[in-house]
Scaffold this motif. Sequence first.
Motif, PDB file in Angstrom:
ATOM      1  N   MET A  19       0.639  -1.163   0.321  1.00 28.77           N
ATOM      2  CA  MET A  19       0.450  -0.268  -0.104  1.00 28.77           C
ATOM      3  C   MET A  19       1.086   1.431  -0.295  1.00 28.77           C
ATOM      4  N   VAL A  20       1.507   1.159   0.785  1.00 26.21           N
ATOM      5  CA  VAL A  20       2.983   1.890   0.711  1.00 26.21           C
ATOM      6  C   VAL A  20       3.260   2.113  -0.468  1.00 26.21           C
ATOM      7  N   ARG A  25       2.590   7.200  -6.695  1.00 30.03           N
ATOM      8  CA  ARG A  25       1.966   7.949  -7.487  1.00 30.03           C
ATOM      9  C   ARG A  25       1.460   8.785  -6.819  1.00 30.03           C
ATOM     10  N   PRO A  26       1.284   9.488  -7.055  1.00 21.94           N
ATOM     11  CA  PRO A  26       0.720  11.105  -6.612  1.00 21.94           C
ATOM     12  C   PRO A  26      -0.731  11.438  -7.235  1.00 21.94           C
ATOM     13  N   ALA A  27      -2.092  10.714  -7.349  1.00 22.35           N
ATOM     14  CA  ALA A  27      -2.903  10.145  -6.998  1.00 22.35           C
ATOM     15  C   ALA A  27      -3.383  10.171  -6.501  1.00 22.35           C
ATOM     16  N   SER A  28      -2.960   8.527  -5.669  1.00 19.88           N
ATOM     17  CA  SER A  28      -3.136   7.929  -4.762  1.00 19.88           C
ATOM     18  C   SER A  28      -2.540   8.162  -3.714  1.00 19.88           C
ATOM     19  N   CYS A  29      -1.455   9.346  -3.719  1.00 17.34           N
ATOM     20  CA  CYS A  29      -0.634   9.768  -2.414  1.00 17.34           C
ATOM     21  C   CYS A  29      -1.885  10.655  -2.365  1.00 17.34           C
ATOM     22  N   LYS A  30      -2.232  12.038  -3.359  1.00 18.14           N
ATOM     23  CA  LYS A  30      -3.271  12.673  -2.604  1.00 18.14           C
ATOM     24  C   LYS A  30      -5.205  12.344  -2.338  1.00 18.14           C
ATOM     25  N   SER A  31      -4.968  11.053  -3.209  1.00 21.87           N
ATOM     26  CA  SER A  31      -6.216  10.931  -1.880  1.00 21.87           C
ATOM     27  C   SER A  31      -6.247  10.143  -0.725  1.00 21.87           C
ATOM     28  N   TYR A  32      -5.199   9.864  -0.397  1.00 16.27           N
ATOM     29  CA  TYR A  32      -4.622   8.738   1.060  1.00 16.27           C
ATOM     30  C   TYR A  32      -4.881  10.482   1.761  1.00 16.27           C
ATOM     31  N   LEU A  33      -4.000  11.642   1.446  1.00 13.84           N
ATOM     32  CA  LEU A  33      -3.408  12.490   2.007  1.00 13.84           C
ATOM     33  C   LEU A  33      -4.894  13.203   2.854  1.00 13.84           C
ATOM     34  N   TRP A  34      -5.642  13.071   2.003  1.00 12.27           N
ATOM     35  CA  TRP A  34      -7.709  14.417   1.555  1.00 12.27           C
ATOM     36  C   TRP A  34      -8.448  12.878   2.833  1.00 12.27           C
ATOM     37  N   LEU A  35      -8.165  12.013   3.029  1.00 14.66           N
ATOM     38  CA  LEU A  35      -8.715  10.571   3.445  1.00 14.66           C
ATOM     39  C   LEU A  35      -8.463  11.002   5.248  1.00 14.66           C
ATOM     40  N   SER A  36      -7.183  10.812   5.506  1.00 14.17           N
ATOM     41  CA  SER A  36      -6.496  10.726   6.266  1.00 14.17           C
ATOM     42  C   SER A  36      -6.687  12.342   7.335  1.00 14.17           C
ATOM     43  N   MET A  97      11.397   0.306   5.671  1.00 18.05           N
ATOM     44  CA  MET A  97      10.191   1.746   4.891  1.00 18.05           C
ATOM     45  C   MET A  97      10.586   2.833   5.397  1.00 18.05           C
ATOM     46  N   ARG A  98       9.822   3.943   5.040  1.00 21.78           N
ATOM     47  CA  ARG A  98       9.673   4.886   4.792  1.00 21.78           C
ATOM     48  C   ARG A  98       8.199   5.438   4.695  1.00 21.78           C
ATOM     49  N   SER A  99       7.691   6.282   6.001  1.00 20.05           N
ATOM     50  CA  SER A  99       5.951   7.202   5.762  1.00 20.05           C
ATOM     51  C   SER A  99       5.866   7.768   4.676  1.00 20.05           C
ATOM     52  N   ILE A 100       5.420   8.295   4.229  1.00 16.99           N
ATOM     53  CA  ILE A 100       4.821   9.582   3.675  1.00 16.99           C
ATOM     54  C   ILE A 100       4.965  10.700   4.537  1.00 16.99           C
ATOM     55  N   ILE A 101       3.779   9.995   5.622  1.00 16.21           N
ATOM     56  CA  ILE A 101       3.859  10.634   6.271  1.00 16.21           C
ATOM     57  C   ILE A 101       4.442  10.785   8.003  1.00 16.21           C
ATOM     58  N   VAL A 102       4.712  11.906   8.713  1.00 11.52           N
ATOM     59  CA  VAL A 102       5.303  12.108  10.323  1.00 11.52           C
ATOM     60  C   VAL A 102       4.080  11.424  11.448  1.00 11.52           C
ATOM     61  N   ALA A 103       3.874  10.070  11.716  1.00 16.06           N
ATOM     62  CA  ALA A 103       2.703  10.583  12.676  1.00 16.06           C
ATOM     63  C   ALA A 103       2.863  11.450  14.031  1.00 16.06           C
ATOM     64  N   SER A 104       2.138  11.531  14.343  1.00 18.05           N
ATOM     65  CA  SER A 104       1.870  12.247  15.741  1.00 18.05           C
ATOM     66  C   SER A 104       2.583  11.887  17.343  1.00 18.05           C
ATOM     67  N   ASP A 105       2.238  10.365  17.328  1.00 19.01           N
ATOM     68  CA  ASP A 105       2.557   9.454  17.874  1.00 19.01           C
ATOM     69  C   ASP A 105       3.597   8.358  17.788  1.00 19.01           C
ATOM     70  N   ARG A 106       4.208   8.048  18.756  1.00 24.54           N
ATOM     71  CA  ARG A 106       5.185   7.074  18.473  1.00 24.54           C
ATOM     72  C   ARG A 106       4.725   5.157  18.626  1.00 24.54           C
ATOM     73  N   VAL A 147      -2.958   3.015   6.573  1.00 24.15           N
ATOM     74  CA  VAL A 147      -1.744   2.015   6.155  1.00 24.15           C
ATOM     75  C   VAL A 147      -1.657   2.524   4.722  1.00 24.15           C
ATOM     76  N   GLY A 148      -1.696   3.132   3.888  1.00 29.67           N
ATOM     77  CA  GLY A 148      -0.707   3.738   2.354  1.00 29.67           C
ATOM     78  C   GLY A 148      -0.419   4.638   3.213  1.00 29.67           C
ATOM     79  N   LEU A 149       0.057   5.271   3.836  1.00 26.19           N
ATOM     80  CA  LEU A 149       0.408   6.705   3.958  1.00 26.19           C
ATOM     81  C   LEU A 149       1.796   6.297   5.111  1.00 26.19           C
TER      82      LEU A 149
END
Length: 176
Positions: A19-20, A25-36, A97-106, A147-149
Amino acid sequence: MRNLAVTIKSFDVSLALRMVQRASRPASCKSYLWLSRSADGWLYLLSPLAVALVSGTAAAIKFLYICGAAFAVERSLYWTIKNTTRRLRPPQAIPGMRSIIVASDRFSLPSGHTSGAFLFVTLLSQLLSPLCALGYCWAAGVGTSRVGLGVHFPTDVCAGAALGTGVGLALGGVVL
């Protein structure tokens, strides 16, 4: 039992990595960011206004109180579970593995975004209309986006969905 745990962990890691990769892909990333981001909390704060428009002020006030109580219970359980299980997030648990965003906690179990989204939809569908249950599609999308992020495993999302739905049914059913 150990084989089941190994199988679940293997599934979690495999699906999270796929999923990561797809989210790159830009379209998937944009959708995942919006949903999150849609489950960051601002939607929950605006919801009493929408309830007031649909069902009146009295229903909006009741919904506000119920949501406050339900989110207080859910957040307490979420924090306790997260800090008891102390499950590392995918980037810390999967080498390279690298995430697309940084989580707010550990820690990752359960997914708080998913838990909050499922709680919110469960309360809405009990108060307003069973048609609000269509919101579960949005809540599932929130979980998928996490999960995707790259900040949760699929089982974190399942646990969050169960927690949010369970608290919503327990408190919403009692109060509504």
